[in-house]
Design a protein around this motif. Sequence first.
Motif, PDB file in Angstrom:
ATOM      1  N   GLU A 148      16.143   8.741  28.731  1.00 42.35           N
ATOM      2  CA  GLU A 148      15.090   8.092  28.753  1.00 42.35           C
ATOM      3  C   GLU A 148      14.180   8.172  30.076  1.00 42.35           C
ATOM      4  O   GLU A 148      12.895   7.972  29.770  1.00 42.35           O
ATOM      5  CB  GLU A 148      15.473   6.418  28.262  1.00 42.35           C
ATOM      6  N   ARG A 204      14.610   7.491  19.597  1.00 45.77           N
ATOM      7  CA  ARG A 204      13.666   6.316  19.490  1.00 45.77           C
ATOM      8  C   ARG A 204      12.775   6.040  20.647  1.00 45.77           C
ATOM      9  O   ARG A 204      11.266   6.060  20.575  1.00 45.77           O
ATOM     10  CB  ARG A 204      14.438   5.153  19.238  1.00 45.77           C
ATOM     11  N   HIS A 205      13.236   6.432  21.854  1.00 39.34           N
ATOM     12  CA  HIS A 205      12.514   6.246  23.283  1.00 39.34           C
ATOM     13  C   HIS A 205      11.385   7.428  23.193  1.00 39.34           C
ATOM     14  O   HIS A 205      10.307   7.017  23.507  1.00 39.34           O
ATOM     15  CB  HIS A 205      13.451   6.250  24.243  1.00 39.34           C
ATOM     16  N   VAL A 217      15.433   9.055  11.844  1.00 37.72           N
ATOM     17  CA  VAL A 217      15.340   8.158  13.073  1.00 37.72           C
ATOM     18  C   VAL A 217      13.643   8.468  13.544  1.00 37.72           C
ATOM     19  O   VAL A 217      12.905   7.643  13.850  1.00 37.72           O
ATOM     20  CB  VAL A 217      16.269   8.378  14.238  1.00 37.72           C
ATOM     21  N   LEU A 218      13.291   9.731  13.631  1.00 32.68           N
ATOM     22  CA  LEU A 218      12.358  10.245  14.160  1.00 32.68           C
ATOM     23  C   LEU A 218      10.845  10.018  12.986  1.00 32.68           C
ATOM     24  O   LEU A 218       9.862   9.698  13.597  1.00 32.68           O
ATOM     25  CB  LEU A 218      12.131  11.526  14.648  1.00 32.68           C
ATOM     26  N   ARG A 263      10.080   8.925  20.744  1.00 29.82           N
ATOM     27  CA  ARG A 263       9.190   8.959  19.404  1.00 29.82           C
ATOM     28  C   ARG A 263       8.074   7.586  20.028  1.00 29.82           C
ATOM     29  O   ARG A 263       6.755   7.903  19.551  1.00 29.82           O
ATOM     30  CB  ARG A 263       9.678   8.302  18.389  1.00 29.82           C
ATOM     31  N   ALA A 264       8.586   6.828  20.597  1.00 31.68           N
ATOM     32  CA  ALA A 264       7.791   5.531  20.968  1.00 31.68           C
ATOM     33  C   ALA A 264       6.520   6.203  21.851  1.00 31.68           C
ATOM     34  O   ALA A 264       5.371   5.450  22.054  1.00 31.68           O
ATOM     35  CB  ALA A 264       8.673   4.462  21.860  1.00 31.68           C
ATOM     36  N   ASP A 319      20.557   8.792  19.417  1.00 34.62           N
ATOM     37  CA  ASP A 319      19.440   7.887  18.668  1.00 34.62           C
ATOM     38  C   ASP A 319      18.607   7.182  19.606  1.00 34.62           C
ATOM     39  O   ASP A 319      17.238   6.931  19.231  1.00 34.62           O
ATOM     40  CB  ASP A 319      20.099   6.761  17.677  1.00 34.62           C
ATOM     41  N   HIS A 320      19.284   6.576  20.693  1.00 34.67           N
ATOM     42  CA  HIS A 320      18.306   6.119  21.718  1.00 34.67           C
ATOM     43  C   HIS A 320      17.358   6.879  22.163  1.00 34.67           C
ATOM     44  O   HIS A 320      16.215   6.461  22.580  1.00 34.67           O
ATOM     45  CB  HIS A 320      19.372   5.368  22.697  1.00 34.67           C
TER      46      HIS A 320
END
Length: 304
Positions: free
Chosen positions: A123, A151-152, A178-179, A154-155, A147-148
Amino acid sequence: MPQQRNGNGVPAVALRIGGKLVGDGQPCYIVAEIGINHNGDINLAKRLISVAVGAGCDAVKFQKRTIDVVYSAEELAKPRESPFGNTNADLKRGLEFEFEEYHEIDRYCREVKMPWFASCWDEASVDVIAQFDVPCFKIASASLTDDHLLRHTRAKGKPIVLSTGMSTLEQIDHAVEVLGKKDLIILHSCSTYPAFYEEINLRSIRTLRDRYGVPVGYSGHETGLPSSIAAAALNACMLERHITLDRSLWGSDHAASLEPNGINKLVGYVRLVEKSMGDGVKRVLERERPIIHKLRRVGATRDN
């Protein structure tokens, strides 16, 4: 009007990376993977960027990691000789560019008009690269189950390129869940370095395209060109290949990389393949008509 469909019978899709559309009906987007082949030398990185510019690539890609996050203390303590020292930690830290080097890479790429982005393995690395307003982010095959990190990344609101080496369909299913499918490109890949041709399994490009309905490309780690050219003929929307100045240089990725002559040939051959594909409509060409009159038997020629 009915929705346009590609040759596999699924809706045609494309997305924008920087100033170019990538996907069905678009030229194959060719990425020169510099990765860590700069060997920790910013001047070597610039020379590799120049190679990609000269070859006509669409983008270059690097790798970014926070060493103490990505690797365990035990892994870093392992003996490993390199120009940077005698442990794995010495090697990993010696190869890692920080903000200052990426600032120079960003400046140079803007100067030579070459888009760039990176595979971020954690991240904090995503946050570093995001400061440069890159056109997309890459998720490396090794990170597909994180997954973390997904998500980070994609944000950040940028298109994502997801590599699928060493992953099952079930793992890819979960990563796509997830994405999400918006602004997503999936790359078929075989995570052996270098890959043997019998391991590459290019038919997986169609498998992934049919399963997920997003643009699908190919990230290759083989030593030659044939499978990458074949991937373009199989409608891979993106091709990613490592580049190096010399495959005999020290480092884990050089042997599976293309030298300047190789990447030049690859780009040229892919563009010829694209020109050769045509529109699929069988017709008699005007340049064929004199050949008809010359070679077909008298009385057997029909012009309509």
